[in-house]
Design an enzyme around this catalytic site. Structure first.
Site: not given
Length: 211
Positions: A6, A31, A33, A35, A64, A66, A135, A170
């Site tokens: 990540s 990975h 992320d 957000m 990913h 979010m 998750m 994750d």
């Protein structure tokens, strides 16, 4: 096992160097992320940062999202170099539409659920996606402890999807517990703080050796 370190845990002052180490260590994915400060409490970097990273690595970009209403930004992350884009079942009113949009851009699609979300939320979409992300912490913060109660969900999804389907987990995974996560049925592992430390290559090796 596919290992997807990540990037949220990386040192952004030496990001290119650390990604090179990840690539050389044998990890297959990166990975990423994203957000928005709404679906999760924190904000991370946007597509422009990941587009710049795409220039320096051939790693598989595991993006990913979010974010609330992820369909608004799917094309931005496709253009930034995503290979797979995962949206949260809880974050959109129309997961099917978002999944179709990802596929229409020629990319793989995933659907994610939080630790307190029932698998019933994603069952209608299992035949539409390329991966499920379970998750094992509540998204938005790194360094959390693995939530053991998600293990039956992983096993349930594996029984439904069969042996070759991608199930990613994750949150809170390290070399001490990665084998138990794999034994539940996962085959894609996200790890952040357990990888991005003083010796990235040794940490990646430790994860593979532990399985």
């Amino acid at each position: 096992m596919i290992l997807s370190p990540s990037m949220l845990s990386a040192d952004f002052s030496m990001l290119g160097k650390q990604i090179k180490e990840i690539e050389e260590s044998g990890a297959q994915w990166l990975h990423i992320d994203v957000m928005d400060g709404i679906f999760v409490p924190n904000i991370s970097f946007g597509a422009c940062v990941y587009k710049s990273i795409r220039k320096v690595t051939n790693l598989f970009f595991d993006v990913h999202l979010m974010i609330t209403k992820p369909e608004r930004y799917i094309k931005d992350f496709v253009n930034a170099g995503a290979d797979l884009i995962t949206i949260h079942a809880e974050a959109t009113e129309n997961p099917e539409k978002a999944i179709a949009l990802i596929h229409s851009c020629g990319k793989k699609a995933g659907i994610a659920i939080n630790p307190d979300t029932s698998t019933s939320k994603i069952k209608p979409y299992l035949n539409m996606v390329d991966m499920v992300l379970v998750m094992s912490v509540f998204p938005g913060h790194g360094g959390q402890k693995y939530i053991e109660s998600v293990n039956p969900k992983i096993t349930e999804i594996r029984k439904i999807t069969g042996p070759d389907f991608l199930i990613e987990v994750d949150g809170g995974i390290k070399k001490e517990n990665v084998k138990s996560v794999i034994d539940c049925g996962a085959n894609v592992i996200v790890a952040g703080s357990a990888i991005f430390n003083d010796d990235i290559k040794a940490s990646v090796k430790g994860m593979f050796d532990a399985v």
